[in-house]
Scaffold this active site. Structure first.
Site, PDB file in Angstrom:
ATOM      1  N   TYR A   1      -9.585   1.018   0.060  1.00  0.00           N
ATOM      2  CA  TYR A   1      -9.301  -0.062   1.010  1.00  0.00           C
ATOM      3  C   TYR A   1      -8.863   0.504   2.366  1.00  0.00           C
ATOM      4  CZ  TYR A   1     -10.014  -4.253  -1.881  1.00  0.00           C
ATOM      5  OH  TYR A   1     -10.572  -5.276  -2.614  1.00  0.00           O
TER       6      TYR A   1
ATOM      7  N   TYR B   1      -4.901  -3.983   5.908  1.00  0.00           N
ATOM      8  CA  TYR B   1      -5.284  -2.680   5.355  1.00  0.00           C
ATOM      9  C   TYR B   1      -5.415  -1.580   6.427  1.00  0.00           C
ATOM     10  CZ  TYR B   1      -5.526  -5.094   0.993  1.00  0.00           C
ATOM     11  OH  TYR B   1      -5.154  -5.817  -0.116  1.00  0.00           O
TER      12      TYR B   1
ATOM     13  N   CYS C   1      -8.927   2.184  -5.319  1.00  0.00           N
ATOM     14  CA  CYS C   1      -8.145   1.035  -4.851  1.00  0.00           C
ATOM     15  C   CYS C   1      -7.402   1.381  -3.559  1.00  0.00           C
ATOM     16  CB  CYS C   1      -7.178   0.622  -5.956  1.00  0.00           C
ATOM     17  SG  CYS C   1      -5.848  -0.450  -5.414  1.00  0.00           S
TER      18      CYS C   1
ATOM     19  N   ASP D   1      -7.682 -11.333  -6.897  1.00  0.00           N
ATOM     20  CA  ASP D   1      -6.956 -10.152  -6.419  1.00  0.00           C
ATOM     21  C   ASP D   1      -5.465 -10.256  -6.739  1.00  0.00           C
ATOM     22  OD1 ASP D   1      -7.589  -7.644  -5.325  1.00  0.00           O
ATOM     23  OD2 ASP D   1      -6.557  -8.163  -3.477  1.00  0.00           O
TER      24      ASP D   1
ATOM     25  N   GLU E   1     -14.928  -1.353  -8.700  1.00  0.00           N
ATOM     26  CA  GLU E   1     -14.592  -1.961  -7.395  1.00  0.00           C
ATOM     27  C   GLU E   1     -15.829  -2.683  -6.842  1.00  0.00           C
ATOM     28  OE1 GLU E   1     -11.997  -2.525  -5.577  1.00  0.00           O
ATOM     29  OE2 GLU E   1     -10.470  -1.025  -5.968  1.00  0.00           O
TER      30      GLU E   1
HETATM   31  C1  LIG Z   1      -9.784  -5.069  -6.077  1.00  0.00           C
HETATM   32  C2  LIG Z   1      -8.835  -4.399  -5.132  1.00  0.00           C
HETATM   33  N1  LIG Z   1      -8.952  -3.086  -4.873  1.00  0.00           N
HETATM   34  C3  LIG Z   1      -8.040  -2.520  -4.004  1.00  0.00           C
HETATM   35  C4  LIG Z   1      -7.047  -3.212  -3.403  1.00  0.00           C
HETATM   36  C5  LIG Z   1      -6.102  -2.580  -2.441  1.00  0.00           C
HETATM   37  N2  LIG Z   1      -4.846  -2.356  -3.025  1.00  0.00           N
HETATM   38  C6  LIG Z   1      -6.965  -4.562  -3.707  1.00  0.00           C
HETATM   39  N3  LIG Z   1      -6.016  -5.358  -3.165  1.00  0.00           N
HETATM   40  N4  LIG Z   1      -7.874  -5.181  -4.573  1.00  0.00           N
END
Ligand SMILES: Cc1ncc(CN)c(N)n1
Length: 222
Positions: A140, A168, A136, A45, A210
């Site tokens: 989240y 989040y 994304c 990430d 995702e």
């Molecule tokens: C794979 C992924 N997707 C979304 C997010 C949220 N920004 C993240 N940190 N990482």
């Protein structure tokens, strides 16, 4: 009739639910996620967020108005100053140093997702890029809300992933998600059915990527 963001999720309902309610997410919620799988996810990430910062820089380049340019600047700032900063601190708490993060090899799922978003932005316009980014940011935010509503979710010190969920569901992240939804709703209200169908395909691919990202974490895949 104009479209809005919920029309995108409705058009990809199965993929969207498979992403939001993925086994990785459920195990984060009830605290049973394998810690090695989480560490692998955290490391990848970090690389993901660096490419997403680049995507916001691309959004700045693609902007035709000062308002869009400011929004892209704010997105880039939020990733660099807030999310990546929190991420590095969080990784340190999990025993992963920033120097190790910088030297990581990129997993295929990370490469596929981030480059898909960047390529979509290059080929298309600002709306294509925002739709590719939506799973994304909006995803989240929705995952945090979904976890909050699940009876199996464990909060507080009994769940090693509580701080991740809290990040989040924070007011800052939820506000960024709200602003993005507002922007998308305003743009989608003006598109033709043909253009909407093109955007559904972008949204579907990004959502599937995702899902692959969660699965990469669970499988500790390289
Ligand atoms: C794979 C992924 N997707 C979304 C997010 C949220 N920004 C993240 N940190 N990482």
């Amino acid at each position: 009739m104009g479209y809005c963001f919920s029309d995108l999720t409705a058009a990809c309902q199965d993929d969207w639910r498979a992403y939001i309610e993925h086994d990785f997410v459920r195990a984060l919620g009830d605290g049973t996620l394998d810690q090695g799988a989480f560490r692998h996810y955290l490391q990848q990430d970090y690389l993901f967020l660096i490419h997403f910062a680049r995507a916001y820089a691309l959004a700045a380049y693609k902007s035709r108005t000062l308002a869009d340019l400011r929004q892209a600047h704010e997105g880039l700032r939020a990733i660099l100053d807030v999310e990546l900063g929190l991420h590095v601190d969080y990784c340190r708490d999990w025993g992963i140093a920033e120097t190790d993060l910088a030297a990581l090899p990129e997993a295929r799922a990370t490469l596929a997702y981030t480059r898909y978003v960047l390529d979509t932005g290059h080929r298309g316009d600002l709306l294509d890029l925002h739709v590719a980014l939506a799973p994304c940011l909006v995803g989240y935010g929705e995952i945090a809300g979904w976890l909050k509503a699940q009876p199996f979710t464990v909060r507080g010190g009994a769940n090693p992933y509580d701080a991740w969920i809290a990040m989040y569901e924070s007011d800052d992240f939820q506000a960024a998600m709200g602003a993005e939804l507002e922007w998308l709703d305003a743009r989608l209200a003006e598109v033709t059915p043909r253009r909407f169908n093109e955007l559904v395909e972008v949204f579907r691919y990004a959502t599937r990527l995702e899902i692959d990202f969660w699965q990469m974490g669970l499988d500790r895949a390289d």
